[in-house]
Motif scaffolding. Structure first.
Motif, PDB file in Angstrom:
ATOM      1  N   UNK A 145       0.823  -1.213   0.000  1.00 29.05           N
ATOM      2  CA  UNK A 145       0.000   0.000   0.000  1.00 29.05           C
ATOM      3  C   UNK A 145       0.856   1.262   0.000  1.00 29.05           C
ATOM      4  N   UNK A 146       2.020   1.207   0.602  1.00 28.93           N
ATOM      5  CA  UNK A 146       2.872   2.396   0.708  1.00 28.93           C
ATOM      6  C   UNK A 146       3.541   2.772  -0.604  1.00 28.93           C
ATOM      7  N   UNK A 147       3.805   1.809  -1.462  1.00 35.38           N
ATOM      8  CA  UNK A 147       4.522   2.091  -2.700  1.00 35.38           C
ATOM      9  C   UNK A 147       3.596   2.408  -3.869  1.00 35.38           C
ATOM     10  N   UNK A 148       2.304   2.458  -3.632  1.00 38.25           N
ATOM     11  CA  UNK A 148       1.354   2.783  -4.695  1.00 38.25           C
ATOM     12  C   UNK A 148       1.569   4.219  -5.148  1.00 38.25           C
ATOM     13  N   UNK A 150      -0.390   5.565  -7.591  1.00 35.82           N
ATOM     14  CA  UNK A 150      -1.596   5.913  -8.349  1.00 35.82           C
ATOM     15  C   UNK A 150      -2.401   6.971  -7.605  1.00 35.82           C
ATOM     16  N   UNK A 151      -3.446   7.416  -8.270  1.00 30.83           N
ATOM     17  CA  UNK A 151      -4.343   8.404  -7.660  1.00 30.83           C
ATOM     18  C   UNK A 151      -5.314   7.761  -6.680  1.00 30.83           C
ATOM     19  N   UNK A 152      -5.321   6.451  -6.639  1.00 37.67           N
ATOM     20  CA  UNK A 152      -6.203   5.732  -5.727  1.00 37.67           C
ATOM     21  C   UNK A 152      -5.694   5.911  -4.303  1.00 37.67           C
ATOM     22  N   UNK A 154      -5.126   4.709  -0.740  1.00 34.68           N
ATOM     23  CA  UNK A 154      -5.028   3.409  -0.065  1.00 34.68           C
ATOM     24  C   UNK A 154      -5.398   3.554   1.408  1.00 34.68           C
ATOM     25  N   UNK A 155      -5.475   2.428   2.067  1.00 29.67           N
ATOM     26  CA  UNK A 155      -5.799   2.451   3.503  1.00 29.67           C
ATOM     27  C   UNK A 155      -4.702   3.139   4.290  1.00 29.67           C
ATOM     28  N   UNK A 156      -3.468   3.091   3.794  1.00 30.35           N
ATOM     29  CA  UNK A 156      -2.356   3.764   4.475  1.00 30.35           C
ATOM     30  C   UNK A 156      -2.576   5.274   4.445  1.00 30.35           C
ATOM     31  N   UNK A 157      -2.991   5.798   3.273  1.00 29.49           N
ATOM     32  CA  UNK A 157      -3.273   7.221   3.156  1.00 29.49           C
ATOM     33  C   UNK A 157      -4.491   7.603   4.009  1.00 29.49           C
ATOM     34  N   UNK A 158      -5.502   6.757   3.956  1.00 27.65           N
ATOM     35  CA  UNK A 158      -6.744   7.038   4.682  1.00 27.65           C
ATOM     36  C   UNK A 158      -6.515   7.166   6.187  1.00 27.65           C
ATOM     37  N   UNK A 159      -5.670   6.316   6.737  1.00 28.04           N
ATOM     38  CA  UNK A 159      -5.429   6.327   8.176  1.00 28.04           C
ATOM     39  C   UNK A 159      -4.244   7.193   8.562  1.00 28.04           C
ATOM     40  N   UNK A 160      -3.569   7.786   7.603  1.00 25.39           N
ATOM     41  CA  UNK A 160      -2.483   8.707   7.900  1.00 25.39           C
ATOM     42  C   UNK A 160      -1.193   8.063   8.341  1.00 25.39           C
ATOM     43  N   UNK A 161      -0.933   6.833   7.894  1.00 32.83           N
ATOM     44  CA  UNK A 161       0.326   6.169   8.251  1.00 32.83           C
ATOM     45  C   UNK A 161       1.364   6.648   7.324  1.00 32.83           C
TER      46      UNK A 161
END
Length: 161
Positions: A145-148, A150-152, A154-161
């Motif tokens: 999820x961290x190396x994505x 794309x404009x999508x 991810x759960x990492x972005x959503x939770x602020x990790x």
């Protein structure tokens, strides 16, 4: 992401494994069914067996700690710092330590006389293995999820990790 907790745990782990290197020279070993307690033989045995793997794991950690504590502007030093950071990414080498733990667990199991205690210890060992395996899988998904790029979101972005 780095945090104070992770920094403290890294330093505690480094201190523990460094102390373990020193302690390894003070503990006897068994050879052909005989316990060897001669300090010189213990030192030679440690240098022949676990010193190189221990040093390969601990030395880069100490170098990274010391170089990060004293920032450098020199390009050559920056390359060394990058090399150390790359080395630190291969922390899987730390799993070599598990070989020691396996030997320790085997020794402890030999000392246990109670079948009940042996079974409980084995169940706890299996649970710890499952916990570790689940942690590794979670780390792998976090990496995915961290190396994505794309404009999508991810759960990492959503939770602020």
């Amino acid at each position: 992401p780095r945090s104070t907790f992770l920094d403290v745990m890294d330093k505690l782990s480094l201190a523990y494994w460094t102390a373990n290197m020193v302690a390894s020279v003070t503990v006897g070993y068994t050879e052909k069914g005989k316990t060897i307690m001669d300090p010189r033989k213990i030192l030679v045995n440690y240098l022949k067996t676990w010193f190189i793997p221990d040093l390969a794991v601990v030395a880069p950690e100490w170098m990274a700690l010391l170089l990060n504590a004293d920032p450098v502007d020199n390009a050559q030093d920056t390359d060394v710092l990058k090399l150390i950071r790359i080395w630190r990414t291969f922390r899987v080498v730390k799993l070599v330590r598990l070989l020691k733990l396996r030997a320790v667990m085997s020794t402890i199991n030999d000392l246990v006389d109670s079948e009940h205690t042996s079974i409980v210890a084995h169940v706890v060992q299996l649970l710890l293995f499952l916990l570790t395996a689940n942690h590794m899988i979670a780390c792998a998904w976090f990496s995915v999820a961290s190396v994505q790029n794309s404009d999508v979101r991810t759960w990492v972005d959503h939770h602020g990790y």
